[in-house]
Write an enzyme that holds these catalytic residues in place. Structure first.
Site, PDB file in Angstrom:
ATOM      1  CG  ASP A 278      36.831  27.929  81.117  1.00  0.00           C
ATOM      2  OD1 ASP A 278      35.849  27.950  80.365  1.00  0.00           O
ATOM      3  OD2 ASP A 278      37.617  26.979  81.165  1.00  0.00           O
ATOM      4  CG  HIS A 311      34.383  24.861  79.059  1.00  0.00           C
ATOM      5  ND1 HIS A 311      35.576  25.337  79.548  1.00  0.00           N
ATOM      6  CD2 HIS A 311      34.654  23.638  78.524  1.00  0.00           C
ATOM      7  CE1 HIS A 311      36.537  24.457  79.326  1.00  0.00           C
ATOM      8  NE2 HIS A 311      36.005  23.411  78.705  1.00  0.00           N
ATOM      9  CB  SER A 554      38.011  20.938  79.595  1.00  0.00           C
ATOM     10  OG  SER A 554      38.493  21.547  78.434  1.00  0.00           O
TER      11      SER A 554
END
Length: 820
Positions: A278, A311, A554
Site C-alpha cells: 500500500d 491509507h 479497502s
C-alpha cells in the site's frame, strides 16, 4: 444504405406468467367484493382520528409471485387509487383519500362483464383490461394497520402491536409518511402529522425535523407514548422506526492518547503475518509499533517506507487488530499478527511511473516471502476507479499479473473490490435518489469491479455495513434526521459487485466496509460519510490523534487477510510445511455464509444470482475458519492431480448424521490455481469441477467416469456441447450453486441440504473431482488443488464420529483414476 443501429435497443421483457385459474369471473368477482365489504366494515368500526385530521383508506393488495405489479398499479391508478408502495413480496399498498371502495367496485364491474366483442370477427376478445384482478391473493388483502407501521426495531421496544408502550415515556422516532406522488401532497401529509401531534396538547410533543422530497416524506418527532400510540393508527403514516441510538463518542476517541491503553505486547515469533502492499505504514504509531516486523519501500523514487497519506496505516491497523473499534472499547490492543509493509504508492498515491506494476508487485512478494519474514498473505487494497468489465470483456494486465504471481509464489493475495461514487449525494435530490434506489443502484454497470479485483486466483472482498448508528451528536442538530443508507449486514453503499471475467464468482467474500448516512437539517439533506457508521482504524499522524475513520472495501480486505493469515499459520503447524494457498482459500470458503439481512434485501428482486454478485460466498466466520465445530466438522485434502483425470474421495456418512433432527447440510469447496492468459476468450487454461455421488461403489463410479470421457469426446465432436455428468437423479447430490454456475471460478463452494436420506445409500458418499485441460500447454501436466468437505447437523457427537473414522483435516482417501 446501412441500417441505423439504435444503441439503446433492448429486448422486450418476457410476458408475465398467466394468472392462477380463478374459475368463473362472476364467482371470483363476488369473492373480491366480499373482501371489500369486510374491509369497509372494519373502517366503520375504527376510532375517529383527531379533529382536523382527514381519515384515509390505505390497504394492502398482495399479488401472486409471478404477477406483474405494474399492471395492477396502472389498473388501480386508472380508478383514482394511488399506489404508494410496491413491497418486496410483490404486494401493492393502495391509498385513497375517500373512505369508500366504489372505484374499486367499478373495476370489478368491468372484470365481471368479461371481454367485449371484436366487431371484425364477431367473437369475444380473449381478455379485458381488468384481468390483472386475477393475480390478487384475496385471503391476504387487508387494511394497513398499526402492526404494519411498527418496524422490527420499534417492536422490540413497544411490542408488535404497541402493547408495551409507556404512555408517559418520551420516544424519539422517525416517521415515514405515505408519499402520493407530488410534493404538495407530501407537504399536506406533514401538516396532518403536525395536527395529530398538536392535538395531544402536550407541550413536549413536537416535530424535530422533516424532509419532503420527490419520492419520500420523512419526519423525526419527539412524543410521549400516548401520542405515539395514536400515531400508529394514523392513515397517513406508512411506518415508524426507532432510530439506532448513538453510542460511540468520536470526540472522546479523538482525545485518546497512548496513556489511555496498556502497552501493546509483541506478537509471538513465527506467528501469523500479513504484508500490506500500500502507501506505507506509520511505524511510530504506539499502538502498532510492536507488531511491525519490517517496512520497506518498493518505489524507485523514494526510499522512505513511511505512510504519507494514511491509507496504508488504516489498512495495516485492521490487518493486525481486526476490529479496531472493538479493541478501543475493550481498552486494550493486543494481536498475534506481525505486520509487514511494502510501500508501492508515492506521496500522490500513485504507482511508480518508471517500472511495470508486475515488477513492483513481484519485488514486494519476493522481499517478504523469503527468510526471515516468510509471509504468505498479502493485502492489496488497491485498484482503479472505474468498472473494468464495462469497457472490456478481457482480463486486465494488472489482474493477470497478480494471477501469475499468486500461482508462482504460492501466496494468498487479498484484493478489495473497489468503491464507486454513486452512493454519495450532495444535494437533496441526489440524497433522496440514493435513499430510495439503494440497493438497486449497485446493479448498474458502472458499479462493477475495478481492476485488479477481477483477478481469478486472488481473493476479492466486497463490503457490507456493520453499523447504522450515528456518532454521539451534540447541540441543535442532535435530533435531525440521520438515517444509515444500509442496515447492519446489508451491502455497503459504496461497494462494487461482480461477476468476474467469464462470469466467475467475484467478489468471493464480504467484510465490514462502513456505511453512509442520509442527514442534514430540513430540506438540505445529503448522503455522506458519518464517522459513527464508518470503519475505525489507526491514524498515520499519531502525535495529533491515534484513530482515523473511513469507508470502503479497502477497509474490508484486511479483515479477510487477517483471518487468512491465522488459517495459514494454523495449517503450517498442522502439516509441518507450507500449505497451498488453495487450501487456505478453500477453508475460508467453507466457513463463509451470506448474512440474512443481505439475503432478504437482495433476493426479492435479484434472486440467488444477485446475492452471488454482491456477496459471493458471504462473510467469513473466523471461529469456524480456525476450528471445526462439534456439529460442523470439516475434512480437507491438498495435492495435485494430473490433467484430464479424476479423483475419488470417500466422505463418511454416519447414521447419527443422517438421522439427526432438522436440516442437514454437506458443503464442498474447491480451490485451484490454473495457468491464465488474458488473450484467450476463456481465461483459465484448466477447469475443475466436482460432484457428490451416493449409493454407488467406487468401481461403479470409476467405470462410469471412464465411460463418460469416451461419451464426451464423441458427443462434443458431433454437437460441440458437453453432455451431462456420469450420474443423474437421486445418485447425484444436488449441490447448489451448480457446477455450471461455478465453472469459471478458481474458488468454488456449493452445498446440498436435505431433511432425510435413506440408509440404502450407504455409510460413504463419494466426491469426484475432475480436472480438464482447456488450452493449457501440453507441458503443463499437474494441477495443484485443495478440497474441503463440511458436514453440518444438529448432532453434538458429529466431530468425534468423523475424527474416529478418519483423521480430521488430514488427507481424505484419495483414489485417482486416469481417464484414458
Amino acid at each position: 444504405m446501412a441500417e441505423a443501429v439504435n444503441p439503446d435497443r433492448r429486448k422486450r421483457p418476457a410476458p408475465p406468467a398467466p394468472p392462477p385459474d380463478r374459475g368463473s369471473r362472476a364467482h371470483f368477482g363476488s369473492e373480491v367484493r366480499q373482501r371489500l365489504d369486510e374491509m369497509e366494515g372494519q373502517l366503520n368500526r375504527r376510532p375517529a382520528p383527531p379533529s382536523a385530521v382527514q381519515p384515509h383508506l390505505v390497504f394492502r393488495v398482495p399479488l401472486v409471485k409471478s404477477a406483474p405489479p405494474l399492471q395492477m398499479k396502472e389498473l388501480l391508478e386508472g380508478a383514482g387509487i394511488s399506489v404508494v408502495s410496491i413491497e418486496a413480496d410483490n404486494a401493492i399498498i393502495a391509498f385513497r383519500d375517500e373512505l369508500d371502495l366504489t372505484s374499486f367496485r367499478e373495476v370489478l364491474d368491468g372484470y365481471e362483464q368479461g371481454p367485449a366483442t371484436n366487431p371484425k370477427t364477431g367473437q369475444p376478445y380473449k381478455s379485458t383490461g381488468f384481468d390483472a384482478i386475477e393475480y390478487i391473493q384475496i385471503e391476504q388483502m387487508r387494511l394497513w394497520n398499526r402492526e404494519d407501521r411498527i418496524t422490527k426495531r420499534l417492536a422490540d421496544a413497544i411490542g408488535l402491536s404497541g402493547e408495551a408502550i409507556d404512555s408517559d415515556k418520551c420516544y424519539v422516532v422517525d416517521v415515514e409518511l405515505w408519499h402520493r406522488g407530488s410534493v404538495e401532497l407530501a407537504r399536506a401529509a406533514t401538516v396532518e402529522l403536525k395536527l395529530a401531534i398538536q392535538s395531544s396538547n402536550d407541550p413536549n410533543d413536537r416535530v424535530c425535523d422533516t424532509f419532503i422530497g420527490q419520492l419520500i416524506c420523512l419526519a423525526r418527532i419527539s412524543v410521549k407514548g400516548a401520542t405515539l400510540s395514536r400515531l400508529l393508527d394514523l392513515d397517513i403514516v406508512g411506518e415508524i422506526e426507532l432510530p439506532t441510538q448513538p453510542s460511540f463518542d468520536i470526540q472522546q476517541a479523538r482525545r485518546a492518547t497512548e496513556r489511555d491503553f496498556p502497552a501493546t505486547p509483541r506478537p509471538p515469533v513465527d506467528g501469523p503475518s500479513v504484508c500490506v502492499v500500500d502507501s506505507g505504514i506509520a511505524t511510530n504509531h504506539p499502538l502498532i509499533a510492536n507488531n511491525i516486523g519490517h517496512a520497506e519501500s518498493i518505489l524507485t523514487t523514494t526510499e522512505t517506507a513511511t505512510d504519507q497519506n494514511g491509507h496504508g496505516t488504516m489498512v495495516g491497523g485492521l490487518a493486525v487488530f481486526g476490529s479496531v473499534l472493538g479493541c478501543y472499547e475493550d481498552g486494550s490492543f493486543a494481536s498475534p499478527v506481525t505486520l509487514y509493509s511494502a510501500r508501492v504508492l508515492n506521496d500522490e498515491n500513485r504507482f511508480d511511473d518508471e517500472e511495470l506494476i508486475i515488477h513492483q508487485m513481484r519485488r514486494a512478494i519476493e522481499v517478504f516471502t523469503r527468510d526471515p519474514y516468510r509471509c504468505r498473505v498479502f493485502n492489496m487494497s488497491l485498484g482503479g476507479d472505474s468498472a473494468w468489465k464495462q469497457n472490456s470483456d478481457r482480463q486486465s494486465i494488472w489482474a493477470e499479473c497478480l494471477d501469475i504471481l499468486a500461482r508462482e509464489f504460492n501466496v494468498l493475495l487479498v484484493i478489495s473490490a473497489g468503491n464507486h461514487d454513486l452512493g454519495f449525494g450532495f444535494s437533496p435530490e441526489e440524497a433522496e435518489a440514493i435513499l430510495t434506489t439503494y440497493p438497486e443502484y449497485l446493479f448498474r454497470d458502472e458499479c462493477g469491479l475495478t481492476e485488479p479485483a477481477t483477478a481469478a486466483i486472488p481473493i476479492t472482498v466486497g463490503g457490507i455495513a456493520e453499523h447504522d448508528a450515528p456518532e454521539v451528536l451534540r447541540g441543535a442538530g442532535k435530533n435531525d434526521i440521520n438515517l444509515g443508507i444500509a442496515r447492519p449486514h446489508q451491502p455497503a453503499p459504496l461497494t462494487r459487485i461482480g461477476l468476474g471475467i467469464n462470469d466467475a464468482i467475484k467478489p468471493e467474500f464480504v467484510a465490514s466496509a462502513g456505511n453512509l448516512s442520509f442527514r442534514g437539517f430540513a430540506g438540505s439533506k445529503q448522503v455522506d460519510v458519518e464517522r459513527g457508521m464508518s470503519v475505525m482504524s489507526l491514524s498515520n499522524e499519531p502525535t495529533k490523534q491515534l484513530f482515523a475513520f473511513d469507508n470502503g472495501t479497502s477497509m474490508a480486505a484486511p479483515l479477510v487477510a487477517r483471518t487468512a493469515a491465522a488459517v495459514w499459520h494454523k495449517l503450517r503447524d498442522e502439516l509441518g510445511e507450507e500449505p497451498q494457498a488453495n487450501l487456505v482459500r478453500s477453508i475460508l470458503a467453507a466457513s463463509a455464509t451470506v448474512p440474512m439481512p443481505a439475503q432478504d434485501l437482495i433476493a426479492p428482486r435479484h434472486g440467488k444470482e444477485g446475492i452471488r454478485k454482491v456477496c459471493g460466498y458471504g462473510k467469513i466466520d473466523d471461529d469456524f475458519a480456525l476450528q471445526s465445530g462439534d456439529r460442523r466438522p470439516t475434512m480437507y485434502y491438498q495435492g495435485a492431480i494430473p490433467i484430464d483425470t479424476f479423483a475419488i474421495f470417500e466422505v463418511p456418512i454416519f447414521d447419527e448424521f443422517r438421522d439427526a433432527n432438522g436440516k442437514k447440510r454437506i458443503t464442498v469447496s474447491l480451490a485451484f490455481d490454473p495457468p491464465v492468459r488474458r488473450r484467450r476468450a476463456e481465461y483459465l487454461g484448466v477447469r475443475m469441477q466436482y460432484a457428490l455421488i451416493r449409493g454407488k461403489s467406487v468401481d461403479e463410479i470409476e467405470n462410469a467416469y471412464r465411460a463418460l470421457e469416451e461419451q464426451e469426446r464423441a458427443y462434443y465432436g458431433r454437437t460441440g456441447e458437453k453432455p451431462q455428468g456420469a450420474f443423474q437423479g437421486s445418485a447425484k447430490c444436488n449441490l447448489q450453486p451448480s457446477s455450471k454456475v461455478l465453472a469459471s471460478s478458481t474458488l468454488q463452494r456449493s452445498s446440498w441440504e436435505f431433511m432425510k436420506s435413506k440408509a440404502e445409500y450407504g455409510d460413504s458418499y463419494y466426491l469426484i473431482v475432475r480436472c480438464d485441460r482447456r488450452w493449457a500447454p501440453e507441458s503443463f501436466i499437474m494441477q495443484n488443488f485443495a478440497v474441503t468437505v463440511t458436514l453440518e447437523a444438529d448432532e453434538p457427537r458429529l466431530f468425534n464420529l468423523v475424527r474416529n473414522r478418519i483423521r480430521l483435516r488430514d488427507r481424505l482417501r484419495d483414489r485417482q483414476r486416469s481417464r484414458s
